[in-house]
Design an enzyme around this catalytic site. Structure first.
Site, PDB file in Angstrom:
ATOM      1  N   CYS A 120       0.884  -1.099  -0.031  1.00  8.78           N
ATOM      2  CA  CYS A 120       0.074   0.000  -0.030  1.00  8.78           C
ATOM      3  C   CYS A 120       0.806   1.326   0.000  1.00  8.78           C
ATOM      4  O   CYS A 120       0.277   2.322  -0.316  1.00  8.78           O
ATOM      5  CB  CYS A 120      -0.892   0.047   1.219  1.00  8.78           C
ATOM      6  N   HIS A 253      -2.980   7.036   4.207  1.00 11.81           N
ATOM      7  CA  HIS A 253      -3.074   6.080   3.613  1.00 11.81           C
ATOM      8  C   HIS A 253      -4.548   5.658   4.142  1.00 11.81           C
ATOM      9  O   HIS A 253      -4.773   5.609   5.352  1.00 11.81           O
ATOM     10  CB  HIS A 253      -2.367   4.854   3.692  1.00 11.81           C
ATOM     11  N   ASN A 283      -9.891   0.303   1.456  1.00  7.14           N
ATOM     12  CA  ASN A 283      -8.647   0.264   1.244  1.00  7.14           C
ATOM     13  C   ASN A 283      -8.061  -0.059  -0.055  1.00  7.14           C
ATOM     14  O   ASN A 283      -8.216  -1.223  -0.636  1.00  7.14           O
ATOM     15  CB  ASN A 283      -7.846  -0.483   2.249  1.00  7.14           C
TER      16      ASN A 283
HETATM   17  N1  ACO Z   1     -17.116  -9.404  10.443  1.00  9.53           N
HETATM   18  C1  ACO Z   1     -17.513  -9.806  11.638  1.00  9.53           C
HETATM   19  N2  ACO Z   1     -16.570 -10.415  12.545  1.00  9.53           N
HETATM   20  C2  ACO Z   1     -15.170 -10.161  12.255  1.00  9.53           C
HETATM   21  C3  ACO Z   1     -14.963  -9.894  11.019  1.00  9.53           C
HETATM   22  C4  ACO Z   1     -15.872  -9.447  10.128  1.00  9.53           C
HETATM   23  N3  ACO Z   1     -15.559  -8.836   8.831  1.00  9.53           N
HETATM   24  N4  ACO Z   1     -13.485  -9.825  10.830  1.00  9.53           N
HETATM   25  C5  ACO Z   1     -13.113 -10.441  12.159  1.00  9.53           C
HETATM   26  N5  ACO Z   1     -14.251 -10.703  12.877  1.00  9.53           N
HETATM   27  C6  ACO Z   1     -14.332 -11.132  14.451  1.00  9.53           C
HETATM   28  C7  ACO Z   1     -13.010 -11.797  14.552  1.00  9.53           C
HETATM   29  O1  ACO Z   1     -13.201 -13.167  14.116  1.00  9.53           O
HETATM   30  C8  ACO Z   1     -13.050 -11.703  16.168  1.00  9.53           C
HETATM   31  O2  ACO Z   1     -14.014 -12.574  16.769  1.00  9.53           O
HETATM   32  P1  ACO Z   1     -13.427 -13.413  18.074  1.00  9.53           P
HETATM   33  O3  ACO Z   1     -13.351 -12.304  19.072  1.00  9.53           O
HETATM   34  O4  ACO Z   1     -14.695 -14.421  18.273  1.00  9.53           O
HETATM   35  O5  ACO Z   1     -12.239 -14.049  17.873  1.00  9.53           O
HETATM   36  C9  ACO Z   1     -13.608 -10.309  16.416  1.00  9.53           C
HETATM   37  O6  ACO Z   1     -14.280  -9.841  15.303  1.00  9.53           O
HETATM   38  C10 ACO Z   1     -12.775  -9.183  16.841  1.00  9.53           C
HETATM   39  O7  ACO Z   1     -11.546  -9.358  15.848  1.00  9.53           O
HETATM   40  P2  ACO Z   1     -10.302  -8.300  15.976  1.00  9.53           P
HETATM   41  O8  ACO Z   1      -9.143  -8.862  14.767  1.00  9.53           O
HETATM   42  O9  ACO Z   1      -9.915  -8.104  17.373  1.00  9.53           O
HETATM   43  O10 ACO Z   1     -11.030  -6.982  15.524  1.00  9.53           O
HETATM   44  P3  ACO Z   1     -10.191  -5.581  15.324  1.00  9.53           P
HETATM   45  O11 ACO Z   1     -11.047  -4.437  16.227  1.00  9.53           O
HETATM   46  O12 ACO Z   1      -8.843  -5.573  15.400  1.00  9.53           O
HETATM   47  O13 ACO Z   1     -10.657  -5.221  13.653  1.00  9.53           O
HETATM   48  C11 ACO Z   1      -9.518  -5.083  11.838  1.00  9.53           C
HETATM   49  C12 ACO Z   1      -9.963  -6.040  12.801  1.00  9.53           C
HETATM   50  C13 ACO Z   1     -10.505  -4.309  11.084  1.00  9.53           C
HETATM   51  C14 ACO Z   1      -8.972  -6.158  10.688  1.00  9.53           C
HETATM   52  C15 ACO Z   1      -8.354  -4.329  12.279  1.00  9.53           C
HETATM   53  O14 ACO Z   1      -7.445  -5.158  13.087  1.00  9.53           O
HETATM   54  C16 ACO Z   1      -7.401  -3.518  11.444  1.00  9.53           C
HETATM   55  O15 ACO Z   1      -7.969  -2.612  10.600  1.00  9.53           O
HETATM   56  N6  ACO Z   1      -6.126  -3.959  11.036  1.00  9.53           N
HETATM   57  C17 ACO Z   1      -5.308  -3.410   9.819  1.00  9.53           C
HETATM   58  C18 ACO Z   1      -5.615  -4.097   8.652  1.00  9.53           C
HETATM   59  C19 ACO Z   1      -5.144  -3.197   7.623  1.00  9.53           C
HETATM   60  O16 ACO Z   1      -4.988  -1.793   7.507  1.00  9.53           O
HETATM   61  N7  ACO Z   1      -4.523  -3.766   6.530  1.00  9.53           N
HETATM   62  C20 ACO Z   1      -4.047  -3.300   5.339  1.00  9.53           C
HETATM   63  C21 ACO Z   1      -2.741  -2.596   5.372  1.00  9.53           C
HETATM   64  S1  ACO Z   1      -2.156  -1.829   4.213  1.00  9.53           S
HETATM   65  C22 ACO Z   1      -1.698  -2.898   2.728  1.00  9.53           C
HETATM   66  O17 ACO Z   1      -0.525  -2.959   2.364  1.00  9.53           O
HETATM   67  C23 ACO Z   1      -2.715  -3.749   2.161  1.00  9.53           C
END
Ligand code: ACO
Length: 332
Positions: A120, A253, A283
């Protein structure tokens, strides 16, 4: 890598264009593919909808219209460009590069053209590279494209990644200007964290994983993102001897509204100086910063004379910031 622009050739953005696929995919539509909900996605990411490419649509189908728009707004043609860099992790194919395909379609017969892979952060890396070649006198007018069609490499049964991404591309023309433009860059990479966001089976290394889909440790990437967006920006501002209070517009970003909110709070940027459009595009990887920039220019938030800070982060893990004095008029 960190550095400030030296007196001599001043380089700026003179053209800007972008393109997203026509198809809008809402959170509700995604909940038909995976166990998720509009409520969860909005609360955890701020994303309402994203654009998804048609089956026959590849990166160059987005990159070309964006590039044509940017060239037209700079008042030049493909023939006038001698450098084309396409920042992407989803080129049309491994080779020929999308840069070469775009150069051919634009009639840019005098241009060096290639793809650049920095996740990204690709657009930030490509901006810095083009700046360096122009400031060094090696190239005279560059076309920098950032774009991805991540929908093609997502696992459409993995809710933890599917809901985050969208497709899109943006393009800018870089050339010498009488004054100002880019003031400095900071770029970095930490391969030790690479396995937190990776695409196994996409190159010459064999993996047990049978598929070629994006895999991510969301929590680790979140921690990395909220730390590095701040650190990279602060390091660059210090190098350029500029205070965060002097920054008129911050274009981060567009990964997740929560990441942007944490970073801007730590940086001390007021929310009315932050560009956010992840709610409508998700994203878009290398397309994210130029898409946000184009939107800010179109709605009048980006004006000549403004001090603009951009920071990206992503797979690699990589990061990069650029500071510039904006010179392009919206009417261009
Ligand atoms: N819908 C419903 N529930 C979900 C989903 C979904 N889409 N995805 C995960 N969950 C669940 C998980 O399984 C977890 O359940 P559990 O507690 O029973 O295990 C719960 O939701 C909480 O999961 P977390 O991972 O703790 O959720 P978090 O608040 O951290 O949000 C997220 C997850 C949105 C992915 C966050 O961690 C994030 O934004 N991370 C950065 C991702 C990113 O920016 N990536 C791209 C980088 S740039 C590039 O180069 C591409």
């Amino acid at each position: 890598m960190i550095g400030t622009a030296k007196a001599g050739i001043e380089v700026s953005i003179t053209g800007l264009g972008c393109k997203v696929p026509d198809r809008v995919v809402t959170n509700d539509e995604l909940s038909q593919h995976v166990d998720t909900s509009d409520e969860w996605i909005r609360a955890r990411t701020g994303i309402r909808e994203r654009r998804i490419a048609a089956p026959e649509e590849a990166l160059s189908d987005l990159a070309l219209p964006a590039a044509r728009d940017a060239l037209a707004r700079a008042g030049v043609t493909g023939k006038d460009v001698d450098l084309i860099i396409v920042a992407t992790v989803t080129p049309d194919m491994a080779f020929p590069s999308t840069g070469a395909l775009v150069a051919d379609a634009l009639g840019a017969t005098d241009a060096a053209a290639y793809d650049l892979s920095a996740g990204c952060t690709g657009f930030m890396y490509a901006l810095a590279q083009a700046y360096g070649m122009l400031a060094g006198g090696l190239a005279h007018r560059a076309l920098v494209i950032g774009g991805d069609v991540l929908s093609k490499i997502l696992d459409w049964s993995d809710r933890s990644t599917l809901v985050l991404f969208g497709d899109g591309a943006g393009a800018v023309v870089l050339e010498a200007v009488p004054a100002q433009g880019f003031l400095g860059f900071e770029l970095g990479a930490d391969g030790a964290g690479g396995a937190n966001l990776w695409l196994p089976g996409s190159g010459s290394r064999l993996f047990d994983e049978p598929d070629k889909h994006v895999k991510m440790n969301g929590r680790e990437v979140f921690k990395f993102a909220t730390r590095i967006l701040v650190q990279s920006a602060e390091d660059l501002l210090a190098e350029c001897q500029v205070s965060i209070d002097d920054v008129d517009l911050y274009i981060p970003h567009q990964a997740n509204v929560r990441i942007i909110e944490v970073a801007t709070r730590k940086l001390g940027v007021p929310s009315d100086r932050v560009v956010i459009n992840v709610d409508r595009y998700g994203n878009t990887s290398s397309g994210s910063v130029p898409l946000a920039m184009a939107e800010a220019l179109a709605d009048g938030r980006l004006q000549p004379g403004m001090l603009v800070l951009m920071t990206g982060m992503g797979a690699g893990l990589t990061w990069g910031s650029a500071l510039m004095r904006w010179t392009m008029d919206a009417a261009a």
